[in-house]
Design an enzyme around this catalytic site. Structure first.
Site, PDB file in Angstrom:
ATOM      1  N   ASP A 141      10.278  -5.271   7.665  1.00 16.95           N
ATOM      2  CA  ASP A 141       8.625  -5.013   8.256  1.00 16.95           C
ATOM      3  C   ASP A 141       7.542  -4.538   6.916  1.00 16.95           C
ATOM      4  O   ASP A 141       8.343  -4.083   5.744  1.00 16.95           O
ATOM      5  CB  ASP A 141       8.748  -3.528   9.217  1.00 16.95           C
ATOM      6  CG  ASP A 141       9.188  -4.316  10.525  1.00 16.95           C
ATOM      7  OD1 ASP A 141       8.965  -4.738  10.853  1.00 16.95           O
ATOM      8  OD2 ASP A 141       9.552  -2.960  11.235  1.00 16.95           O
ATOM      9  N   ARG A 142       6.307  -4.347   7.425  1.00 16.38           N
ATOM     10  CA  ARG A 142       5.603  -4.217   5.922  1.00 16.38           C
ATOM     11  C   ARG A 142       5.712  -2.314   5.284  1.00 16.38           C
ATOM     12  O   ARG A 142       5.563  -2.242   4.389  1.00 16.38           O
ATOM     13  CB  ARG A 142       3.659  -4.709   5.971  1.00 16.38           C
ATOM     14  CG  ARG A 142       3.167  -4.016   5.680  1.00 16.38           C
ATOM     15  CD  ARG A 142       1.855  -4.642   6.095  1.00 16.38           C
ATOM     16  NE  ARG A 142       1.068  -4.259   6.731  1.00 16.38           N
ATOM     17  CZ  ARG A 142       0.143  -2.374   5.811  1.00 16.38           C
ATOM     18  NH1 ARG A 142       0.165  -2.190   4.668  1.00 16.38           N
ATOM     19  NH2 ARG A 142      -0.660  -1.664   6.742  1.00 16.38           N
TER      20      ARG A 142
END
Length: 308
Positions: A141-142
């Site tokens: 995930d970012r």
């Protein structure tokens, strides 16, 4: 084997492929794309056809009047978004002819998407190593920092991807959560399971309690103080947002998580409050050499309790 792009990687960014229906109510490919990308200025899109920027599978440019059904797939370069800088560098931990391993900072997405293009781990790494063939083997995930693996060349990419599909990679994460009032370290370690589903168009996953579990995480308690709890996480599966969902279900929602347990209003990134989730270790038998591989992050979680 993916469909090869007729356009080369440019500035670290590959061309986008779009599937176009072979029949329908649109007289031309351009008409379909104008409706498909309704949020864009139609004339600006049509000018891209005039400039030869939208091409067929053989690389030949399409015109405004190319009829629907002439091509099933078209390729084009995304117009660069106005993107803010993510002021943290990637660190290359390992590089050989087949594999690259980096330490990804918080806030940097794995691949281009939305408002992030140059500020993605893939594009930065392609430019840094001058290798347009780099491709992620898995994703983070970012908001999550830590270990991220890339394939350096297509010839051996499948062997590494297969490891993840067969769950042959041992992954270890760590997280920091606000300490709940009823915190009981004696309850850990424990294995948490549930059924996670991602619905198209929704930013969060859903938990369906009446279905057979499809996600599993071993959770160990590392350390706690009067503010926070530091845990070690060993996922057996790799569902989207799995670790965030599992900890939130146990009353240990990860610090600075804007998705779980509650979806908070979208806000600008606060670089002083990163999600306290870190991909700590990757361990596997190399499918090409048979050698045991272990990679460990050099990063640490800023809000971990003293003594962790």
């Amino acid at each position: 084997m993916g469909m090869p792009s007729p356009l080369p990687v440019r500035d670290g960014v590959g061309a986008t492929r779009l599937h176009v229906p072979l029949r329908g109510e649109w007289p031309t490919v351009a008409a379909y794309m104008v409706e498909r990308f309704f949020h864009l200025d139609p004339e600006r899109l049509l000018v891209r056809f005039d400039r030869g920027e939208i091409v067929a599978r053989d690389g030949s440019p399409l015109a405004r009047d190319t009829p629907l059904g002439a091509e099933e797939f078209v390729w084009y370069y995304r117009e660069p978004p106005v993107e803010g800088e993510v002021p943290f560098a990637i660190e290359v931990l390992h590089r050989d002819d087949d594999l690259v391993v980096i330490d990804k900072p918080h806030f940097l997405p794995t691949t281009p998407g939305g408002r992030f293009l140059q500020n993605s781990a893939l594009v930065r790494l392609r430019n840094l190593l001058d290798n347009p063939e780099l491709a992620p083997i898995h994703r983070l995930d970012r908001a999550t920092a830590g270990l991220l693996m890339f394939s350096a060349r297509p010839a051996t990419r499948g062997a590494y991807q297969l490891m993840f599909e067969r769950r042959q990679v041992q992954k270890v994460y760590e997280a920091v959560s606000a300490r709940p009032a009823d915190w009981d370290a004696a309850a850990y370690p424990l294995v948490y399971r549930n059924h996670i589903v991602k619905h198209r168009g929704e930013v969060r996953v859903r938990v369906e309690p009446d279905r057979e579990p499809n996600s599993e995480t071993l959770i160990e308690a590392l350390h706690a103080d009067d503010r926070v709890v530091h845990t070690l996480l060993r996922p057996h599966s790799g569902k989207m947002h799995q670790l965030r969902v599992h900890l939130a279900a146990l009353g240990l929602g990860i610090l600075h998580d804007g998705f779980y347990p509650e979806l908070l209003p979208e806000a600008p990134d606060d670089f002083g409050r990163p999600l306290q989730l870190l991909a700590r270790e990757l361990k596997f038998v190399d499918p090409l050499t048979g050698v045991d591989r272990v990679f460990t992050t050099r990063r640490a979680l800023d809000f971990a309790p003293a003594g962790s």
